[in-house]
Write a protein that holds these residues in place. Sequence first.
Motif, PDB file in Angstrom:
ATOM      1  N   ILE A  75     -45.957  -6.854  11.695  1.00 21.23           N
ATOM      2  CA  ILE A  75     -46.450  -5.979  10.629  1.00 21.23           C
ATOM      3  C   ILE A  75     -45.287  -5.389   9.848  1.00 21.23           C
ATOM      4  O   ILE A  75     -45.315  -5.302   8.612  1.00 21.23           O
ATOM      5  CB  ILE A  75     -47.343  -4.879  11.231  1.00 21.23           C
ATOM      6  CG1 ILE A  75     -48.557  -5.520  11.927  1.00 21.23           C
ATOM      7  CG2 ILE A  75     -47.802  -3.900  10.155  1.00 21.23           C
ATOM      8  CD1 ILE A  75     -49.297  -4.597  12.870  1.00 21.23           C
ATOM      9  N   GLN A  76     -44.236  -5.003  10.555  1.00 18.73           N
ATOM     10  CA  GLN A  76     -43.045  -4.471   9.892  1.00 18.73           C
ATOM     11  C   GLN A  76     -42.408  -5.527   8.991  1.00 18.73           C
ATOM     12  O   GLN A  76     -41.943  -5.211   7.882  1.00 18.73           O
ATOM     13  CB  GLN A  76     -42.032  -3.996  10.943  1.00 18.73           C
ATOM     14  CG  GLN A  76     -40.746  -3.436  10.349  1.00 18.73           C
ATOM     15  CD  GLN A  76     -40.977  -2.203   9.500  1.00 18.73           C
ATOM     16  OE1 GLN A  76     -41.634  -1.261   9.933  1.00 18.73           O
ATOM     17  NE2 GLN A  76     -40.444  -2.206   8.279  1.00 18.73           N
ATOM     18  N   SER A  77     -42.399  -6.767   9.420  1.00 14.47           N
ATOM     19  CA  SER A  77     -41.833  -7.848   8.603  1.00 14.47           C
ATOM     20  C   SER A  77     -42.622  -8.035   7.312  1.00 14.47           C
ATOM     21  O   SER A  77     -42.040  -8.274   6.242  1.00 14.47           O
ATOM     22  CB  SER A  77     -41.813  -9.156   9.400  1.00 14.47           C
ATOM     23  OG  SER A  77     -40.944  -9.069  10.506  1.00 14.47           O
ATOM     24  N   LEU A  78     -43.938  -7.921   7.393  1.00 21.04           N
ATOM     25  CA  LEU A  78     -44.766  -8.024   6.188  1.00 21.04           C
ATOM     26  C   LEU A  78     -44.483  -6.866   5.241  1.00 21.04           C
ATOM     27  O   LEU A  78     -44.380  -7.049   4.019  1.00 21.04           O
ATOM     28  CB  LEU A  78     -46.244  -8.042   6.576  1.00 21.04           C
ATOM     29  CG  LEU A  78     -46.716  -9.263   7.371  1.00 21.04           C
ATOM     30  CD1 LEU A  78     -48.130  -9.045   7.885  1.00 21.04           C
ATOM     31  CD2 LEU A  78     -46.652 -10.519   6.517  1.00 21.04           C
ATOM     32  N   LYS A  79     -44.366  -5.676   5.789  1.00 15.11           N
ATOM     33  CA  LYS A  79     -44.039  -4.496   4.978  1.00 15.11           C
ATOM     34  C   LYS A  79     -42.706  -4.688   4.270  1.00 15.11           C
ATOM     35  O   LYS A  79     -42.584  -4.427   3.058  1.00 15.11           O
ATOM     36  CB  LYS A  79     -43.990  -3.253   5.870  1.00 15.11           C
ATOM     37  CG  LYS A  79     -43.553  -1.964   5.171  1.00 15.11           C
ATOM     38  CD  LYS A  79     -43.590  -0.809   6.156  1.00 15.11           C
ATOM     39  CE  LYS A  79     -43.178   0.514   5.503  1.00 15.11           C
ATOM     40  NZ  LYS A  79     -41.720   0.557   5.244  1.00 15.11           N
ATOM     41  N   THR A  80     -41.713  -5.166   4.984  1.00 12.71           N
ATOM     42  CA  THR A  80     -40.392  -5.382   4.399  1.00 12.71           C
ATOM     43  C   THR A  80     -40.447  -6.423   3.288  1.00 12.71           C
ATOM     44  O   THR A  80     -39.815  -6.253   2.230  1.00 12.71           O
ATOM     45  CB  THR A  80     -39.398  -5.838   5.486  1.00 12.71           C
ATOM     46  OG1 THR A  80     -39.291  -4.803   6.473  1.00 12.71           O
ATOM     47  CG2 THR A  80     -38.026  -6.100   4.898  1.00 12.71           C
ATOM     48  N   ALA A  81     -41.201  -7.493   3.494  1.00 16.90           N
ATOM     49  CA  ALA A  81     -41.329  -8.530   2.466  1.00 16.90           C
ATOM     50  C   ALA A  81     -41.932  -7.961   1.184  1.00 16.90           C
ATOM     51  O   ALA A  81     -41.472  -8.283   0.073  1.00 16.90           O
ATOM     52  CB  ALA A  81     -42.181  -9.681   2.996  1.00 16.90           C
ATOM     53  N   LEU A  82     -42.942  -7.112   1.316  1.00 24.12           N
ATOM     54  CA  LEU A  82     -43.535  -6.480   0.135  1.00 24.12           C
ATOM     55  C   LEU A  82     -42.521  -5.572  -0.552  1.00 24.12           C
ATOM     56  O   LEU A  82     -42.410  -5.559  -1.791  1.00 24.12           O
ATOM     57  CB  LEU A  82     -44.780  -5.689   0.536  1.00 24.12           C
ATOM     58  CG  LEU A  82     -45.979  -6.493   1.036  1.00 24.12           C
ATOM     59  CD1 LEU A  82     -47.093  -5.560   1.489  1.00 24.12           C
ATOM     60  CD2 LEU A  82     -46.494  -7.455  -0.035  1.00 24.12           C
ATOM     61  N   GLU A  83     -41.773  -4.830   0.235  1.00 28.31           N
ATOM     62  CA  GLU A  83     -40.767  -3.923  -0.324  1.00 28.31           C
ATOM     63  C   GLU A  83     -39.674  -4.695  -1.062  1.00 28.31           C
ATOM     64  O   GLU A  83     -39.072  -4.180  -2.004  1.00 28.31           O
ATOM     65  CB  GLU A  83     -40.153  -3.067   0.783  1.00 28.31           C
ATOM     66  CG  GLU A  83     -41.129  -2.063   1.375  1.00 28.31           C
ATOM     67  CD  GLU A  83     -40.588  -1.352   2.604  1.00 28.31           C
ATOM     68  OE1 GLU A  83     -41.097  -0.275   2.932  1.00 28.31           O
ATOM     69  OE2 GLU A  83     -39.655  -1.889   3.250  1.00 28.31           O
ATOM     70  N   GLN A  84     -39.449  -5.931  -0.644  1.00 27.50           N
ATOM     71  CA  GLN A  84     -38.421  -6.758  -1.273  1.00 27.50           C
ATOM     72  C   GLN A  84     -38.946  -7.601  -2.429  1.00 27.50           C
ATOM     73  O   GLN A  84     -38.214  -8.422  -2.979  1.00 27.50           O
ATOM     74  CB  GLN A  84     -37.774  -7.656  -0.213  1.00 27.50           C
ATOM     75  CG  GLN A  84     -36.980  -6.864   0.836  1.00 27.50           C
ATOM     76  CD  GLN A  84     -36.424  -7.739   1.935  1.00 27.50           C
ATOM     77  OE1 GLN A  84     -36.811  -8.907   2.085  1.00 27.50           O
ATOM     78  NE2 GLN A  84     -35.510  -7.195   2.736  1.00 27.50           N
ATOM     79  N   GLY A  85     -40.210  -7.382  -2.800  1.00 28.92           N
ATOM     80  CA  GLY A  85     -40.731  -8.001  -4.006  1.00 28.92           C
ATOM     81  C   GLY A  85     -41.760  -9.099  -3.836  1.00 28.92           C
ATOM     82  O   GLY A  85     -42.221  -9.675  -4.833  1.00 28.92           O
ATOM     83  N   ALA A  86     -42.140  -9.418  -2.607  1.00 24.60           N
ATOM     84  CA  ALA A  86     -43.170 -10.454  -2.413  1.00 24.60           C
ATOM     85  C   ALA A  86     -44.501  -9.992  -2.987  1.00 24.60           C
ATOM     86  O   ALA A  86     -44.875  -8.822  -2.847  1.00 24.60           O
ATOM     87  CB  ALA A  86     -43.329 -10.779  -0.928  1.00 24.60           C
ATOM     88  N   GLY A  87     -45.214 -10.906  -3.635  1.00 23.16           N
ATOM     89  CA  GLY A  87     -46.543 -10.579  -4.130  1.00 23.16           C
ATOM     90  C   GLY A  87     -47.569 -10.622  -3.016  1.00 23.16           C
ATOM     91  O   GLY A  87     -48.406  -9.735  -2.873  1.00 23.16           O
ATOM     92  N   ILE A  88     -47.491 -11.676  -2.217  1.00 24.95           N
ATOM     93  CA  ILE A  88     -48.319 -11.843  -1.021  1.00 24.95           C
ATOM     94  C   ILE A  88     -47.393 -12.335   0.098  1.00 24.95           C
ATOM     95  O   ILE A  88     -46.562 -13.212  -0.121  1.00 24.95           O
ATOM     96  CB  ILE A  88     -49.448 -12.868  -1.239  1.00 24.95           C
ATOM     97  CG1 ILE A  88     -50.383 -12.415  -2.374  1.00 24.95           C
ATOM     98  CG2 ILE A  88     -50.258 -13.071   0.043  1.00 24.95           C
ATOM     99  CD1 ILE A  88     -51.459 -13.430  -2.717  1.00 24.95           C
ATOM    100  N   ALA A  89     -47.539 -11.764   1.271  1.00 22.14           N
ATOM    101  CA  ALA A  89     -46.742 -12.185   2.423  1.00 22.14           C
ATOM    102  C   ALA A  89     -47.666 -12.475   3.587  1.00 22.14           C
ATOM    103  O   ALA A  89     -48.591 -11.710   3.865  1.00 22.14           O
ATOM    104  CB  ALA A  89     -45.733 -11.100   2.816  1.00 22.14           C
ATOM    105  N   ALA A  90     -47.427 -13.591   4.261  1.00 22.26           N
ATOM    106  CA  ALA A  90     -48.258 -13.988   5.401  1.00 22.26           C
ATOM    107  C   ALA A  90     -47.368 -14.490   6.534  1.00 22.26           C
ATOM    108  O   ALA A  90     -46.359 -15.153   6.290  1.00 22.26           O
ATOM    109  CB  ALA A  90     -49.255 -15.078   5.000  1.00 22.26           C
ATOM    110  N   PRO A  91     -47.747 -14.189   7.778  1.00 22.75           N
ATOM    111  CA  PRO A  91     -46.948 -14.644   8.911  1.00 22.75           C
ATOM    112  C   PRO A  91     -47.287 -16.078   9.307  1.00 22.75           C
ATOM    113  O   PRO A  91     -48.422 -16.528   9.156  1.00 22.75           O
ATOM    114  CB  PRO A  91     -47.345 -13.672  10.026  1.00 22.75           C
ATOM    115  CG  PRO A  91     -48.781 -13.330   9.710  1.00 22.75           C
ATOM    116  CD  PRO A  91     -48.894 -13.365   8.206  1.00 22.75           C
TER     117      PRO A  91
END
Length: 201
Positions: A121-137
């Motif tokens: 969950i933290q990795s998804l949060k970080t991806a969004l913070e870094q500009g990802a529009g959609i992030a999936a594991p």
Amino acid sequence: MTVTGILLAAGRGRRFDPSGRRNKLLQTLGAEDDSGGPGSAVVVLSARHLLAALPRVVAVVRPGAEAVAAQLLALGCELTTCPLADTGMAASLAHAIGRAREADGWVVALGDMPHVQPSTIQSLKTALEQGAGIAAPMYRGQRGNPVGFSRRYLPQLLALEGDQGARGILKHSPVTELDVDDIGILQDVDTQADLHPKDNT
């Protein structure tokens, strides 16, 4: 950037118990779990893992689910009831996003997936913070849940209908895929057999 957790806990779980007498979200897992210990309810573990990574979690339940609501409130989730929950997952998701529409992004998790690790969950949060529009594991080539959405998808999330959740958005949009060592992203509680301990390594 503010990323809010969305916990979908409004389904009836008809495959788990067609009679509707046993709510799968309230069943206890036999596995020892670092977050909740043995005997914690499915939805409690799902919520705890989300809360461990995100400061705010909005949980959506269906009308009449007082027992589920009470457990989620006790954990510190914000609660909202979707009157149209029985029309499909999309209604619940759109309802919850509407409750947290001021956020910059959302990590959408399922109440019947108690094995997802907080680090995922933290990795998804970080991806969004870094500009990802959609992030999936991704686990060994398979995409799982939860899924992160940035604010740019707010109109589409609010317009969702039916029982497919956000699958249509995922199908027609670029997705940042994150490799994680977390088989829990593929494990839900769909039948009573799923309550037995599983290897989450």
